[in-house]
Design a protein around this motif. Structure first.
Motif, PDB file in Angstrom:
ATOM      1  N   ILE A 184      -3.647  10.892  -6.191  1.00 31.17           N
ATOM      2  CA  ILE A 184      -3.642  10.200  -5.334  1.00 31.17           C
ATOM      3  C   ILE A 184      -2.562  10.106  -4.335  1.00 31.17           C
ATOM      4  O   ILE A 184      -2.689  10.282  -3.103  1.00 31.17           O
ATOM      5  CB  ILE A 184      -4.428   8.644  -5.171  1.00 31.17           C
ATOM      6  N   GLY A 185      -1.393   9.973  -4.901  1.00 28.92           N
ATOM      7  CA  GLY A 185      -0.358   9.635  -4.225  1.00 28.92           C
ATOM      8  C   GLY A 185       0.213  11.201  -3.554  1.00 28.92           C
ATOM      9  O   GLY A 185       0.534  11.467  -2.488  1.00 28.92           O
ATOM     10  N   PRO A 236       0.915  -1.203  -0.207  1.00 32.70           N
ATOM     11  CA  PRO A 236       0.088   0.126   0.128  1.00 32.70           C
ATOM     12  C   PRO A 236       1.096   1.279   0.159  1.00 32.70           C
ATOM     13  O   PRO A 236       1.748   1.433   0.734  1.00 32.70           O
ATOM     14  CB  PRO A 236      -0.785  -0.120   1.300  1.00 32.70           C
ATOM     15  N   LYS A 237       0.566   2.274  -1.162  1.00 28.33           N
ATOM     16  CA  LYS A 237       1.569   3.297  -0.936  1.00 28.33           C
ATOM     17  C   LYS A 237       1.358   4.262   0.117  1.00 28.33           C
ATOM     18  O   LYS A 237       2.516   4.851   0.385  1.00 28.33           O
ATOM     19  CB  LYS A 237       1.336   4.090  -2.315  1.00 28.33           C
ATOM     20  N   VAL A 238       0.259   4.293   0.898  1.00 24.08           N
ATOM     21  CA  VAL A 238       0.057   5.126   1.776  1.00 24.08           C
ATOM     22  C   VAL A 238       1.074   4.614   3.137  1.00 24.08           C
ATOM     23  O   VAL A 238       1.354   5.482   3.774  1.00 24.08           O
ATOM     24  CB  VAL A 238      -1.310   4.986   2.479  1.00 24.08           C
ATOM     25  N   ALA A 239       1.511   3.394   3.179  1.00 27.73           N
ATOM     26  CA  ALA A 239       2.376   2.984   4.019  1.00 27.73           C
ATOM     27  C   ALA A 239       3.847   3.288   3.959  1.00 27.73           C
ATOM     28  O   ALA A 239       4.533   3.294   4.346  1.00 27.73           O
ATOM     29  CB  ALA A 239       2.336   1.458   4.114  1.00 27.73           C
ATOM     30  N   LEU A 240       4.048   3.848   2.651  1.00 25.56           N
ATOM     31  CA  LEU A 240       5.438   4.263   2.373  1.00 25.56           C
ATOM     32  C   LEU A 240       5.472   5.861   2.658  1.00 25.56           C
ATOM     33  O   LEU A 240       6.533   6.168   2.758  1.00 25.56           O
ATOM     34  CB  LEU A 240       5.742   4.259   0.794  1.00 25.56           C
ATOM     35  N   ALA A 241       4.439   6.610   3.169  1.00 25.72           N
ATOM     36  CA  ALA A 241       4.346   7.923   3.475  1.00 25.72           C
ATOM     37  C   ALA A 241       5.119   8.258   4.661  1.00 25.72           C
ATOM     38  O   ALA A 241       6.376   9.114   4.518  1.00 25.72           O
ATOM     39  CB  ALA A 241       3.012   8.440   3.506  1.00 25.72           C
ATOM     40  N   PRO A 242       5.261   7.347   5.776  1.00 24.25           N
ATOM     41  CA  PRO A 242       6.246   7.961   6.867  1.00 24.25           C
ATOM     42  C   PRO A 242       7.449   7.615   6.517  1.00 24.25           C
ATOM     43  O   PRO A 242       8.218   8.347   7.110  1.00 24.25           O
ATOM     44  CB  PRO A 242       5.439   6.860   7.958  1.00 24.25           C
ATOM     45  N   LEU A 243       7.790   6.523   5.801  1.00 30.42           N
ATOM     46  CA  LEU A 243       9.188   6.151   5.417  1.00 30.42           C
ATOM     47  C   LEU A 243       9.963   7.550   4.631  1.00 30.42           C
ATOM     48  O   LEU A 243      11.018   7.710   4.805  1.00 30.42           O
ATOM     49  CB  LEU A 243       9.450   4.872   4.716  1.00 30.42           C
ATOM     50  N   ALA A 290       4.037  10.014  -5.221  1.00 26.32           N
ATOM     51  CA  ALA A 290       3.139  10.296  -6.541  1.00 26.32           C
ATOM     52  C   ALA A 290       3.958   9.462  -7.768  1.00 26.32           C
ATOM     53  O   ALA A 290       3.281   8.742  -8.400  1.00 26.32           O
ATOM     54  CB  ALA A 290       2.913  11.501  -7.143  1.00 26.32           C
ATOM     55  N   ALA A 291       5.195   9.679  -7.689  1.00 30.13           N
ATOM     56  CA  ALA A 291       6.249   9.069  -8.972  1.00 30.13           C
ATOM     57  C   ALA A 291       6.121   7.653  -8.399  1.00 30.13           C
ATOM     58  O   ALA A 291       6.111   6.491  -9.416  1.00 30.13           O
ATOM     59  CB  ALA A 291       7.500   9.507  -8.857  1.00 30.13           C
ATOM     60  N   VAL A 292       6.252   7.069  -7.369  1.00 28.90           N
ATOM     61  CA  VAL A 292       6.379   5.453  -7.189  1.00 28.90           C
ATOM     62  C   VAL A 292       4.773   5.152  -7.481  1.00 28.90           C
ATOM     63  O   VAL A 292       4.943   4.039  -7.864  1.00 28.90           O
ATOM     64  CB  VAL A 292       6.629   5.375  -5.768  1.00 28.90           C
ATOM     65  N   THR A 293       3.566   5.793  -7.025  1.00 27.93           N
ATOM     66  CA  THR A 293       2.528   5.292  -7.405  1.00 27.93           C
ATOM     67  C   THR A 293       2.271   5.043  -9.072  1.00 27.93           C
ATOM     68  O   THR A 293       1.640   3.921  -9.354  1.00 27.93           O
ATOM     69  CB  THR A 293       1.258   5.966  -7.107  1.00 27.93           C
TER      70      THR A 293
END
Length: 286
Positions: free
Chosen positions: A221-222, A135-142, A158-161
């Protein structure tokens, strides 16, 4: 074959068996009637939906949760006069465009290169799928730990998504190129460069453009996820701030702006798609 007119042709057969093209004179409605009906239907649907929302809000639904279209319009007007709307929209738009461009370019290049190396692609495929499944939202804290809470973090999120969507669709496009065409070019003495530029690259454009179309909303979304997690600017911040103050009209107003941005970006990609597919036969275009 003889062309009588540049208008839409109708094929006819002479007694000799020769196929000729005869002009078909159509009225304005015959040419554009379907488009008028489609856009008219869309307009009617939107008006009916807004009127139903306006009438039902406060009677059927609680205003605390739904607001009204007129309240949303007033909120947009207030933000526009204060400069709040344009400043935050510009921040989000910059994140979306940069993230989309970075993710699309890197995804297209990586997908094209890896799909051209079948053995290596099969080796790394499980790892790519595993990363895509996160889940890309899980990458946000990192990403916050790595890059802080500035513009860079939202652009990269956004780019990773976008990257995985464009990568996977491009790879599928490359792998589904007609092998018969590749063999034909080689039989005619074509080098690897000719195969890549004249067969594989044009043949994979459908997959690439599909990936771009799918990735447009995900770039949005990202960027918004990054703003919701940690930001003091952008449309995601406006949503978070409005929700914290129980300003439902403000939340809907921000969603309207996000929808407009997504629609414009989709139109741009559709124009590119139409331009890139001009070489295809009419029955092969979507």
């Amino acid at each position: 074959m003889k062309t009588v007119d540049e208008q839409k042709p109708v094929n006819a057969e002479r007694t000799t068996g020769e196929s000729v093209t005869v002009a078909l004179n159509r009225t304005w409605w015959e040419k554009h009637g379907r488009t008028v009906i489609i856009w008219g239907g869309r307009l009617v649907f939107a008006v009916v939906l807004l009127v139903a929302w306006q009438v039902c809000a406060g009677r059927v639904f609680d205003l605390t949760f739904t607001s009204r279209p007129l309240d949303v319009a007033r909120r947009l007007g207030d933000w526009q006069r204060d400069g709040l709307l344009w400043s935050n929209t510009w921040v989000t738009l910059k994140e979306v465009v940069l993230g989309f461009a970075l993710g699309a370019v890197s995804g297209a290049v990586t997908g094209f290169v890896l799909a051209s190396l079948p053995t290596f692609y099969r080796m790394v495929d499980p790892f790519i799928v595993a990363l895509y499944s996160l889940p890309k939202v899980a990458l946000a804290p990192l990403f916050i730990v790595w890059f802080g809470i500035g513009l860079q973090m939202k652009v990269l999120l956004a780019a990773v998504t976008v990257f995985f969507l464009v990568f996977l669709n491009t790879a599928v496009g490359v792998r589904e190129v007609d092998r018969g065409l590749i063999d034909a070019v080689r039989l005619m003495g074509g080098r690897r460069r000719d195969v890549v530029l004249k067969v594989v690259l044009p043949g994979s454009m459908t997959g690439l453009l599909t990936g771009l179309k799918v990735a447009v909303p995900y770039s949005l979304i990202g960027a918004v996820i990054g703003e919701l997690v940690a930001s003091n600017r952008g449309l995601g911040y406006l949503i978070s701030d409005a929700a914290a103050n129980f300003d439902t009209a403000g939340v809907f107003a921000t969603l309207v702006v996000l929808s407009v941005i997504a629609t414009v970006l989709n139109l741009i990609v559709s124009l590119i798609d139409r331009r890139a597919n001009r070489w295809k036969p009419l029955e092969g275009r979507k």
